[in-house]
Design a protein around this motif. Sequence first.
Motif, mmCIF file in Angstrom:
data_model
loop_
_atom_site.group_PDB
_atom_site.id
_atom_site.type_symbol
_atom_site.label_atom_id
_atom_site.label_comp_id
_atom_site.label_asym_id
_atom_site.label_seq_id
_atom_site.Cartn_x
_atom_site.Cartn_y
_atom_site.Cartn_z
ATOM 1 N N UNK A 182 -27.036 -16.770 7.328
ATOM 2 C CA UNK A 182 -26.819 -18.209 7.359
ATOM 3 C C UNK A 182 -28.134 -18.974 7.345
ATOM 4 N N UNK A 183 -29.108 -18.517 8.122
ATOM 5 C CA UNK A 183 -30.400 -19.207 8.201
ATOM 6 C C UNK A 183 -31.222 -19.036 6.928
ATOM 7 N N UNK A 184 -31.065 -17.901 6.256
ATOM 8 C CA UNK A 184 -31.894 -17.586 5.090
ATOM 9 C C UNK A 184 -31.175 -17.841 3.774
ATOM 10 N N UNK A 185 -29.990 -18.433 3.817
ATOM 11 C CA UNK A 185 -29.186 -18.632 2.611
ATOM 12 C C UNK A 185 -29.912 -19.405 1.513
ATOM 13 N N UNK A 186 -30.722 -20.422 1.821
ATOM 14 C CA UNK A 186 -31.431 -21.126 0.733
ATOM 15 C C UNK A 186 -32.329 -20.201 -0.086
ATOM 16 N N UNK A 187 -32.947 -19.228 0.542
ATOM 17 C CA UNK A 187 -33.784 -18.283 -0.207
ATOM 18 C C UNK A 187 -32.925 -17.360 -1.067
ATOM 19 N N UNK A 188 -31.757 -16.981 -0.541
ATOM 20 C CA UNK A 188 -30.840 -16.126 -1.297
ATOM 21 C C UNK A 188 -30.314 -16.875 -2.518
ATOM 22 N N UNK A 189 -29.911 -18.127 -2.327
ATOM 23 C CA UNK A 189 -29.349 -18.920 -3.419
ATOM 24 C C UNK A 189 -30.350 -19.126 -4.549
ATOM 25 N N UNK A 190 -31.624 -19.137 -4.241
ATOM 26 C CA UNK A 190 -32.648 -19.375 -5.260
ATOM 27 C C UNK A 190 -33.264 -18.083 -5.789
ATOM 28 N N UNK A 191 -32.641 -16.970 -5.521
ATOM 29 C CA UNK A 191 -33.047 -15.702 -6.123
ATOM 30 C C UNK A 191 -34.325 -15.113 -5.581
ATOM 31 N N UNK A 192 -34.758 -15.569 -4.391
ATOM 32 C CA UNK A 192 -36.004 -15.059 -3.825
ATOM 33 C C UNK A 192 -35.781 -13.941 -2.821
ATOM 34 N N UNK A 193 -34.554 -13.774 -2.328
ATOM 35 C CA UNK A 193 -34.286 -12.835 -1.237
ATOM 36 C C UNK A 193 -32.939 -12.158 -1.444
ATOM 37 N N UNK A 194 -32.920 -10.843 -1.226
ATOM 38 C CA UNK A 194 -31.670 -10.077 -1.161
ATOM 39 C C UNK A 194 -31.555 -9.544 0.251
ATOM 40 N N UNK A 195 -30.477 -9.878 0.948
ATOM 41 C CA UNK A 195 -30.316 -9.521 2.345
ATOM 42 C C UNK A 195 -29.161 -8.535 2.517
ATOM 43 N N UNK A 196 -29.412 -7.484 3.314
ATOM 44 C CA UNK A 196 -28.434 -6.421 3.545
ATOM 45 C C UNK A 196 -28.307 -6.175 5.047
ATOM 46 N N UNK A 197 -27.219 -5.506 5.407
ATOM 47 C CA UNK A 197 -27.033 -5.084 6.784
ATOM 48 C C UNK A 197 -27.778 -3.802 7.063
ATOM 49 N N UNK A 198 -27.344 -3.079 8.071
ATOM 50 C CA UNK A 198 -28.053 -1.881 8.494
ATOM 51 C C UNK A 198 -27.763 -0.684 7.594
ATOM 52 N N UNK A 199 -28.741 0.185 7.462
ATOM 53 C CA UNK A 199 -28.600 1.463 6.769
ATOM 54 C C UNK A 199 -28.875 2.615 7.725
ATOM 55 N N UNK A 200 -28.614 2.375 8.998
ATOM 56 C CA UNK A 200 -28.783 3.421 9.994
ATOM 57 C C UNK A 200 -30.191 3.529 10.533
ATOM 58 N N UNK A 201 -30.989 2.486 10.382
ATOM 59 C CA UNK A 201 -32.350 2.517 10.908
ATOM 60 C C UNK A 201 -33.373 2.172 9.853
ATOM 61 N N UNK A 202 -34.627 2.160 10.277
ATOM 62 C CA UNK A 202 -35.720 1.782 9.386
ATOM 63 C C UNK A 202 -35.850 2.742 8.209
ATOM 64 N N UNK A 203 -35.782 4.043 8.485
ATOM 65 C CA UNK A 203 -35.932 5.036 7.429
ATOM 66 C C UNK A 203 -34.849 4.889 6.371
#
Length: 458
Positions: A241-262
Amino acid sequence: HFGSRPTFEHLLALCPCCPCQACCPMVGEVEVGAVAQGAATGSQSVGVRWLRKPAVCMLFTWVVLSILLFSVGLTEDLAGILTWRTWKCVACLFWQGSPFLVVHYKGSKADFVAHYVRTWNMTAGHKRDAYVGASPLDDPARFRMNECPNHIAVRYVRHQSLAMSFPWERRGGAPSSQVCLPEEFARPPLCRPHFAAIEVVLRREPMRNVKEWVEHHLVVGFGHIYMSIDDADAEVARYRSELQPYIDRGALSLFGTFGGQTGGHQFFSKTFMNGSFWMARVDIDEFVFPEPPEDSIVPLLRVLTGRRGRVPLQIMMGRAEFGDSGWVETPPEGITMTEAYRRSMAVPKSVKAVWQTDGFLEEDMEFSIGNPHFGLTQGEGIRPGVTCQDYHWIFSWAIVCFPQRKFIFWWPPRLPASIELPMRPPIAQSVWDQAQRLAQLHQGDDVGLPPMAGAAGV
């Protein structure tokens, strides 16, 4: 050892700090050649007598002073030098390993502890097994992170401050076209959405820090950001929600967890290897900077782009640990990290990687296992001829990797001038241009607050 008690003249004659006769009037024509052989006098002239010729002495003094003044003038003022806490601070005046630096912001004294408790559930004397390396809370190096003044981030302070309030309707959208390179410089696909991208995995990081991290890496030239929130779905939704403007303008792709940093690093490497020609991997408290005079990483990566054997496929960037700069608590709203923290350890303590994604297509190289410090780590990936750490240009003739992973790339090719690469995406370029116009209107003014403004002691 002297054969007899040395005279004051003997000691002055052997002193390299007195090259001129004017500086050492008592020496005159003292001859002490035999002193080292056990006699008090001799017939051989002292080795520094040639410096006592007036013309040579003046030239020698002029060269030494010019080098010192030029170095200090480019990198540090006298007030900064007086705050050095170790002689190692002089290293930055005479050695630059590569034109990249990763700044590791540890934050204020309170933020430093809170970060590792919040992110890693780590306390002093106790470290989770999942954390690679020694516990930062128990590392004595944490007390040396304010050794030297470091102003590499100052030129971005005005941009960061402006970006926090710049109207979104004036920031532009996604890039209108892909980046295409000739076949002799890359493997297919030869046209990709971005020239350089960066990926990060984070959890429970304050939103103001995340937004500053995003803004910074867009303005230094990364065309896209891949971000994983290693947390519950509710937290992922909050960040989205906070980063949606960056997503809408094609600058950011945001994902949930993949089980940790690795898991997050592995997913980004495998899924988006063909989304850009270069990719970097850092943590949310690490900021990639191009060394001055460049203000974008694009020109630096452009001259390193090419096929294996002609240029390095992976660059290890030095990571500098930035201390609290005297801040005990979190700086107030409106003061960014680039503005608040301006002291670091004398020399980089670790490295981070930026690599050509075509390296993953080489048969004798494998994907990184998710190591946060490397992209190409398996097989041939970290050997000389593939990975460079400190590197230096000899005009345009060669890239010399030295002193780590010694290798020389002769006659590296250059991308044709007809290929245009944007210095930064439109969403950042609009803010950068406005910041530069404001800087011209206020030439001579200090950028932002003083380095220690609001800090409780240094």
